[in-house]
Design an enzyme around this catalytic site. Structure first.
Site, PDB file in Angstrom:
ATOM      1  N   LYS A  59       0.861  -1.184   0.000  1.00 20.98           N
ATOM      2  CA  LYS A  59       0.000   0.000   0.000  1.00 20.98           C
ATOM      3  C   LYS A  59       0.893   1.229   0.000  1.00 20.98           C
ATOM      4  O   LYS A  59       2.039   1.170   0.476  1.00 20.98           O
ATOM      5  CB  LYS A  59      -0.886   0.022   1.259  1.00 20.98           C
ATOM      6  CG  LYS A  59      -2.187   0.766   1.071  1.00 20.98           C
ATOM      7  CD  LYS A  59      -3.214  -0.070   0.330  1.00 20.98           C
ATOM      8  CE  LYS A  59      -4.518   0.675   0.150  1.00 20.98           C
ATOM      9  NZ  LYS A  59      -5.561  -0.220  -0.375  1.00 20.98           N
TER      10      LYS A  59
HETATM   11  P1  NAD Z   1     -12.658   7.657  -2.890  1.00 20.68           P
HETATM   12  O1  NAD Z   1     -11.636   8.676  -2.566  1.00 20.68           O
HETATM   13  O2  NAD Z   1     -13.078   7.496  -4.314  1.00 20.68           O
HETATM   14  O3  NAD Z   1     -13.972   7.904  -2.009  1.00 20.68           O
HETATM   15  C1  NAD Z   1     -13.950   7.996  -0.625  1.00 20.68           C
HETATM   16  C2  NAD Z   1     -15.308   8.484  -0.151  1.00 20.68           C
HETATM   17  O4  NAD Z   1     -15.342   8.452   1.281  1.00 20.68           O
HETATM   18  C3  NAD Z   1     -15.606   9.925  -0.555  1.00 20.68           C
HETATM   19  O5  NAD Z   1     -16.986  10.054  -0.868  1.00 20.68           O
HETATM   20  C4  NAD Z   1     -15.285  10.694   0.718  1.00 20.68           C
HETATM   21  O6  NAD Z   1     -15.980  11.950   0.812  1.00 20.68           O
HETATM   22  C5  NAD Z   1     -15.775   9.726   1.754  1.00 20.68           C
HETATM   23  N1  NAD Z   1     -15.219   9.988   3.081  1.00 20.68           N
HETATM   24  C6  NAD Z   1     -13.955  10.361   3.408  1.00 20.68           C
HETATM   25  N2  NAD Z   1     -13.862  10.562   4.734  1.00 20.68           N
HETATM   26  C7  NAD Z   1     -15.075  10.282   5.249  1.00 20.68           C
HETATM   27  C8  NAD Z   1     -15.614  10.297   6.552  1.00 20.68           C
HETATM   28  N3  NAD Z   1     -14.848  10.637   7.598  1.00 20.68           N
HETATM   29  N4  NAD Z   1     -16.916   9.974   6.709  1.00 20.68           N
HETATM   30  C9  NAD Z   1     -17.676   9.621   5.643  1.00 20.68           C
HETATM   31  N5  NAD Z   1     -17.221   9.582   4.394  1.00 20.68           N
HETATM   32  C10 NAD Z   1     -15.949   9.919   4.201  1.00 20.68           C
HETATM   33  O7  NAD Z   1     -12.086   6.257  -2.314  1.00 20.68           O
HETATM   34  P2  NAD Z   1     -12.511   4.787  -2.737  1.00 20.68           P
HETATM   35  O8  NAD Z   1     -11.542   4.324  -3.761  1.00 20.68           O
HETATM   36  O9  NAD Z   1     -13.970   4.740  -3.027  1.00 20.68           O
HETATM   37  O10 NAD Z   1     -12.177   3.966  -1.419  1.00 20.68           O
HETATM   38  C11 NAD Z   1     -13.112   3.831  -0.356  1.00 20.68           C
HETATM   39  C12 NAD Z   1     -12.743   2.641   0.510  1.00 20.68           C
HETATM   40  O11 NAD Z   1     -12.714   1.450  -0.293  1.00 20.68           O
HETATM   41  C13 NAD Z   1     -11.356   2.695   1.176  1.00 20.68           C
HETATM   42  O12 NAD Z   1     -11.411   2.013   2.395  1.00 20.68           O
HETATM   43  C14 NAD Z   1     -10.486   1.923   0.199  1.00 20.68           C
HETATM   44  O13 NAD Z   1      -9.301   1.432   0.808  1.00 20.68           O
HETATM   45  C15 NAD Z   1     -11.448   0.816  -0.166  1.00 20.68           C
HETATM   46  N6  NAD Z   1     -11.147   0.128  -1.419  1.00 20.68           N
HETATM   47  C16 NAD Z   1     -11.006   0.805  -2.603  1.00 20.68           C
HETATM   48  C17 NAD Z   1     -10.765   0.095  -3.772  1.00 20.68           C
HETATM   49  C18 NAD Z   1     -10.677   0.782  -5.120  1.00 20.68           C
HETATM   50  O14 NAD Z   1     -10.584   0.069  -6.123  1.00 20.68           O
HETATM   51  N7  NAD Z   1     -10.737   2.105  -5.217  1.00 20.68           N
HETATM   52  C19 NAD Z   1     -10.632  -1.285  -3.737  1.00 20.68           C
HETATM   53  C20 NAD Z   1     -10.798  -1.961  -2.521  1.00 20.68           C
HETATM   54  C21 NAD Z   1     -11.072  -1.238  -1.377  1.00 20.68           C
END
Ligand code: NAD
Length: 424
Positions: free
Chosen positions: A113
């Site tokens: 990561k």
């Molecule tokens: P992103 O940046 O696209 O979206 C994150 C979202 O969470 C945004 O809407 C943001 O406003 C919101 N957020 C941030 N802080 C917050 C809070 N304190 N309370 C409520 N909402 C909040 O990120 P993403 O890629 O969608 O990732 C989200 C989660 O999924 C993370 O845990 C990431 O590790 C996990 N994840 C992502 C992927 C991927 O392919 N992008 C794959 C597996 C897991």
């Protein structure tokens, strides 16, 4: 024999949480001492300073990290996070979870990561590009298609992956598309990668609802986080017929029992950047969203939001962990004791992202590209296989579903380490 001293480098709430999960799983499968710490702790990390010239002519130095947890089973794989609260310990915990996830779903990868301490919404496009390129420049000797392959995570996206691929390729002197995944299609990105994580969360949720005898078109869904994972989960579940009754981002949430118009919400966020003042329902806080009565609750934002303070108050039937590490160890215990919530653990639930990243890497290495249907069909087949393995392990040993998933992932990494032996 003296026990290894635990490094203080990664010490933090979230790293300790990942370690406790590991210890519990290692005890459950009686993992031999000789391989335990080797399997548990990150292999190596790199911390970098990233100077960026700002629009007013000043220079800001950002701090960035890359943690490679396991390199014994293939190149390591994992996203890069741009967020103001990133710590080395958080990145290490996320890298550890990537190891168990890739191993659980049978990918030829280890876990890694990356992260940069920055609020990307405070940078303009130029500054963001400079930061992204500088990060990759510092990582050139630490990553690579057969060493470590980054991808997007919170605060990063396909445009950033494009800049990083370009930076690495310029250093290499030739196009090296397989160095990152989650790229724009024009640079060798895969069909279906953008929606892969959410499509996987939705698919597994539907499969677990079927197991429970709940028709997906009668399900109501509350989703925390409306970025890549949250919005794509919402769209895919709505396409299956479920009603999305609440969504949120870091500014707060919206609840509408009649169902939220997702197209409107997505268009709103595209222009306004957040859901703030999106008046398509009643305004609620993120805390209220987690406690709403609903069939499915999908935390899709950050870690440690389901805690001992709210676990007893959840009113969902299925808890689908789109985010990594949303549930603390204490909350896990409460949910297990309640016994009325089907928990789909993060390492299984959100594995669609890394599965399609693997497909993207394969397509880049072979220069042979697949259709979206082919990608999704292969994705769902791999998710079905992983789900069946987790549920068999759960049944066989009477484990919680999280423990079942973690023990499978950890055992495979430990077996590979034991088989490779210790290089003198
Ligand atoms: P992103 O940046 O696209 O979206 C994150 C979202 O969470 C945004 O809407 C943001 O406003 C919101 N957020 C941030 N802080 C917050 C809070 N304190 N309370 C409520 N909402 C909040 O990120 P993403 O890629 O969608 O990732 C989200 C989660 O999924 C993370 O845990 C990431 O590790 C996990 N994840 C992502 C992927 C991927 O392919 N992008 C794959 C597996 C897991």
């Amino acid at each position: 024999m003296s026990k290894a001293v635990v490094s203080s480098l990664y010490d933090s709430d979230v790293f300790r949480m990942a370690c406790r999960q590991f210890d519990k799983a290692a005890d459950a499968i009686s993992l031999p001492e000789a391989v335990r710490d080797r399997t548990k702790y990150p292999r190596r990390c790199l911390a970098v300073s990233l100077p960026v010239k700002r629009r007013d002519g000043s220079v800001t130095v950002f701090e960035g990290y890359r943690v490679q947890h396991n390199l014994s089973t293939g190149p390591s794989k994992g996203g890069i996070r741009f967020h103001q609260d990133v710590t080395l310990g958080e990145v290490a915990a996320l890298a550890m979870w990537m190891s168990w996830k890739t191993s659980l779903v049978g990918l030829p990868y280890g876990g890694a990561k990356g992260g940069v301490i920055v609020n990307p919404s405070e940078l303009d496009e130029n500054e963001l590009e400079h930061l992204s390129r500088r990060y990759m420049q510092e990582m050139v000797n630490f990553v690579g298609p057969h060493v470590d392959v980054p991808a997007p995570d919170v605060g990063t996206n396909e445009k950033i992956m494009g800049w990083m691929m370009d930076t690495y390729s310029n250093h290499a002197g030739h196009v090296e598309s397989a160095v990152v995944t989650g790229k724009p299609i024009a640079l060798g990105g895969s069909q279906g990668r953008r929606e892969a994580t959410g499509a996987g969360v939705a698919y597994l949720t539907k499969r677990y609802l079927e197991d429970l005898g709940i028709p997906v078109d009668r399900a109501t869904v509350a989703i925390q986080g409306f970025g890549n994972v949250g919005s794509e989960t919402a769209l895919a579940l709505a396409a299956y017929g479920a009603k999305i009754i609440a969504i949120s981002d870091y500014t707060g949430g919206i609840h509408n029992a009649k169902g939220i118009d997702l197209a409107k919400a997505i268009a709103y966020v595209r222009y306004q950047k957040t859901l703030h003042d999106f008046h398509e329902g009643e305004a609620i806080t993120n805390e209220q969203l987690l406690e709403l009565p609903c069939t499915v609750l999908a935390p899709c934002a950050l870690e440690r939001v389901i805690t001992d303070q709210n676990a007893a108050k959840l009113k969902c039937r299925v808890l689908a962990e789109g985010a990594n590490g949303p549930t603390t160890n204490a909350a896990d215990k409460i949910i297990e004791a309640r016994g009325d919530i089907e928990l789909i653990p993060d390492v299984l639930c959100n594995s669609g992202g890394v599965i399609v990243s693997y497909f993207e890497w394969l397509q880049n290495l072979s220069n042979f590209y697949w259709s979206r249907d082919e990608v999704l069909q292969k994705l769902f087949a791999m998710l079905d296989k992983a789900k069946a393995a987790v549920d068999a392990q759960k049944g066989k040993f009477k484990f919680s579903r999280r423990l079942a998933a973690l023990t499978l992932g950890i055992q495979r990494v430990a077996d590979a380490k034991a088989a490779r032996g210790l290089f003198p």
